[in-house]
Structures are given as structure tokens and as C-alpha cells.
Design a protein around this motif. Structure first.
Motif: not given
Length: 378
Positions: A69-70, A72, A75, A101, A103, A160
């Protein structure tokens, strides 16, 4: 000439005993399937199976399984080591990474170029400038995979996809990508998902894309050359920009057939004497392993130029086309000009009914022009 096999089919037949491999597009699709399934379920399928455009269902072992996880959001990423089989593919053993990830709802499937994947900067390619160099068929394969998994798990399918190839920027220097205006890395390619050994389909694909880019840029004169020596001579002769130079290699037929359907006003063909003799004799594949010079016919052409019977006999018994050229030059007979003219006739026949002005330039090993046909009119 109409009975000459296409390069790809001929090569595929001769390579039937060789091991086939997988395209970068197939590997990326397998990575997407594994990563998206991990995003949806928390676990990676290994091996992961995909369906190719013709219905084959290969399985791929995962070399990378990562989740995180970041800023954004969450993922998942899966990596496949590309196996090109027995084909001398520049991307053989490259790592193909797919990071997926979520969207925003309604966005569908979006693509990003990660490390080592190029970005399109010129018009004329299947995708517009600014897009990542992930070709339409691989995009469709990945999109279909996402939709199938989304339907299976009740998800929206809005994701994405970022494809990366570590080291791809360096590998891309060995490809046509810089000349085509694809910068920063490789293209994700494949129309069937399968690499046929020695089919040279990627090379032929690049020839076609080179024509497309030249047409989109409004160029009216391009050159197809068999190698760097003849290309340098042709570029100096005509003052052509790099974008106009098509790395034809041995695939004269592939270039000429594509120009028949996608014409450009003027074409210069450049090559070594022996390869142009093959074209003059109606060969469309100029590779030494797939076509040969008929030296008896070459000797007959010397006779057409007024050579003495003894010289004709000597030429017919020569070991190489270069030896025949040396004999002709010693006798001050313009054999290379005649070969260039006959090669031009072959090329004009193949591009018809397209109206393309063609000239042919023959060079020696030092890059000196030894023969040239007229190309001022089709």
C-alpha cells in the motif's frame, strides 16, 4: 514472384522443430491476471494460466509476488521471466512486471509505463503520442483478463495497470524503438502471444511501424537498407533524416508488400551487391540461409553487357557474387548498375499498382557505391 512464401510462414515451417516461446504481451497478461487475483483474493495463483487470442492456454510460473500500500492505495504486483523459446529475442529472460491497483469507479482499465517500458512520442503508431508503448492486442488481452476476474469476483474491473521491464531502457537500444520515437524503453508486443523461433515477426513489425511513422510525419522519401553500411551510403547520397531510414535487413518483401498498401512517394533500396543480386533475381528474403545467388544467371547478365565468352564462363564458375563483380569491374562492365536496375524492376513489380518512384543503390563492403539505378519516376 507471386509464389514466393511470406517470410514468417517460411521461417515457421523451417523452425518447426524448435521450441516456441511467449511474447512480452503474453507475459504481461499473465502478470496482470496473477496480480489482480491477489488484489481481489489476497493470494497469487502460481502457476497462472491465461487464454491467448487463438485459444491456447499456457501456464506461467511467477518469479515475483508482491503486495503493498502506498499513497495511492493498495496494489499487487506479479513478475514473469520471459521465455522466448529458441528465438534470439532481445527480451529473452527479461523480467516482465505487472502492478495492478484499484482505479476510480467508471474509469475501466488504464495503462501506465513503468521502468523500462517506452512512451510513444510520434504519430503514426497504433497508439497516440503520450501513451505507454503497450500495443493494442496485449492491451486487449489484459483488459479481457481483468473483466473476466472482475465478473467472477463481483468487482467493478476499474484498475490501473503498470507494466515494467527492469533494464528495458538499455535493451531498447537494440531495437527500432528510438528511431520510431518510442522513448524510455521497450514495447509490449504480440498479436498471438506466441514467439515462433526465427520468424523475425518483431523485425517485420518494426518495418511496418517505421513506414507508418514516416507517413504520419509527411515524409515523401524513405530508404530501406540491408545493413548499416548501405544505410550510411544512402543517407549521405540523398540527405535523408533518420526517421526516413527503414532497417529493412533481409526482409525486402515485407517492406515492399507493406508499401504496396501504404505507399510513400519515393523509396530508395540500399544493399550489398550480393543481396541486391538476389532481389534482382526475384528473391524477397535476402538472408543467406533462405536464398542463394544464381551465378549462372549473373554470368548471363555479363553476356548482355557484351562480355567475352571466356569471361562469362569464368563468372559462371565463380565462388561468390563478389567475385563476379570483381571480374566485371576489371573488364569495365557496369554489372552493378544492371543489377540495381533489375532489382528496381523487381521492386516496382511488387509494389504495383501503387505508384512509387524507386531507385536502388549497391555498395561494396567499404560502403562505396558501385551501382545505382534511376529512381526519378515510377
Amino acid at each position: 514472384m507471386s509464389g514466393t512464401p511470406d517470410v514468417a510462414s517460411e521461417s515457421a515451417d523451417s523452425a518447426s522443430a524448435l521450441r516456441r516461446g511467449w511474447t512480452t504481451g503474453a507475459c504481461a497478461t499473465a502478470g496482470v491476471r496473477a496480480a489482480y487475483q491477489a488484489l481481489l483474493t489476497g493470494s497469487f495463483p502460481d502457476p497462472v494460466t491465461i487464454t491467448l487470442p487463438r485459444g491456447e492456454q499456457p501456464s506461467f510460473a511467477l518469479a515475483v509476488e508482491r503486495r503493498g500500500t502506498d499513497a495511492r492505495g493498495p496494489w499487487a504486483e506479479a513478475g514473469i521471466v520471459k521465455d522466448a523459446g529458441d528465438d534470439p529475442d532481445v527480451t529473452h529472460q527479461a523480467m516482465i512486471l505487472a502492478r495492478v491497483r484499484p482505479a476510480a469507479a467508471g474509469q475501466g482499465v488504464r495503462f501506465r509505463a513503468g521502468e523500462g517500458v517506452g512512451t510513444i512520442t510520434r504519430a503514426g503508431l497504433p497508439l497516440p503520442p503520450g501513451e505507454p508503448a503497450i500495443n493494442p492486442v496485449p492491451r486487449q488481452m489484459m483488459t479481457d483478463t481483468v473483466r473476466a476476474l472482475a465478473a467472477q469476483h463481483g468487482a467493478g474491473g476499474d484498475v490501473e495497470i503498470e507494466i515494467s521491464v527492469p533494464g528495458g531502457a538499455e535493451l531498447a537500444k537494440q531495437t527500432w524503438n528510438p528511431r520510431l520515437g518510442i522513448l524510455g524503453g521497450l514495447s509490449i508486443l504480440g498479436t498471438t502471444g506466441i514467439v515462433v523461433p526465427f520468424s523475425c515477426s518483431a523485425w517485420i513489425h518494426s518495418i511496418h511501424r517505421g513506414v507508418d511513422v514516416a507517413r504520419a510525419a509527411g515524409l515523401t522519401h524513405v530508404a530501406g537498407c540491408t545493413g548499416s553500411t548501405s544505410e550510411a551510403a544512402v543517407q549521405a547520397l540523398h540527405g535523408l533524416p533518420e526517421m526516413a531510414l527503414l532497417d529493412m535487413g533481409d526482409f525486402a518483401g515485407a517492406l515492399l508488400k507493406y508499401l504496396r498498401q501504404h505507399p510513400i512517394a519515393r523509396l530508395t533500396i540500399g544493399g550489398g551487391f550480393a543481396k541486391l543480386v538476389k532481389l534482382a533475381q526475384g528473391q524477397m528474403d535476402l538472408h543467406s540461409g533462405r536464398s542463394q545467388v544464381d551465378k549462372l544467371v549473373l554470368a548471363q547478365w555479363l553476356g548482355d553487357l557484351g562480355a567475352a565468352p571466356a569471361l562469362i564462363a569464368q563468372a559462371g564458375a565463380a565462388n561468390t557474387a563478389l567475385e563476379v563483380l570483381t571480374l566485371a569491374q576489371a573488364a569495365q562492365l557496369p554489372l552493378a548498375d544492371l543489377v540495381a536496375a533489375k532489382a528496381r524492376d523487381t521492386a516496382l513489380d511488387l509494389v504495383a499498382p501503387a505508384q512509387i518512384a524507386i531507385d536502388v543503390v549497391a555498395v561494396d563492403r567499404a560502403g562505396m557505391i558501385v551501382g545505382h539505378s534511376d529512381g526519378t519516376a515510377a
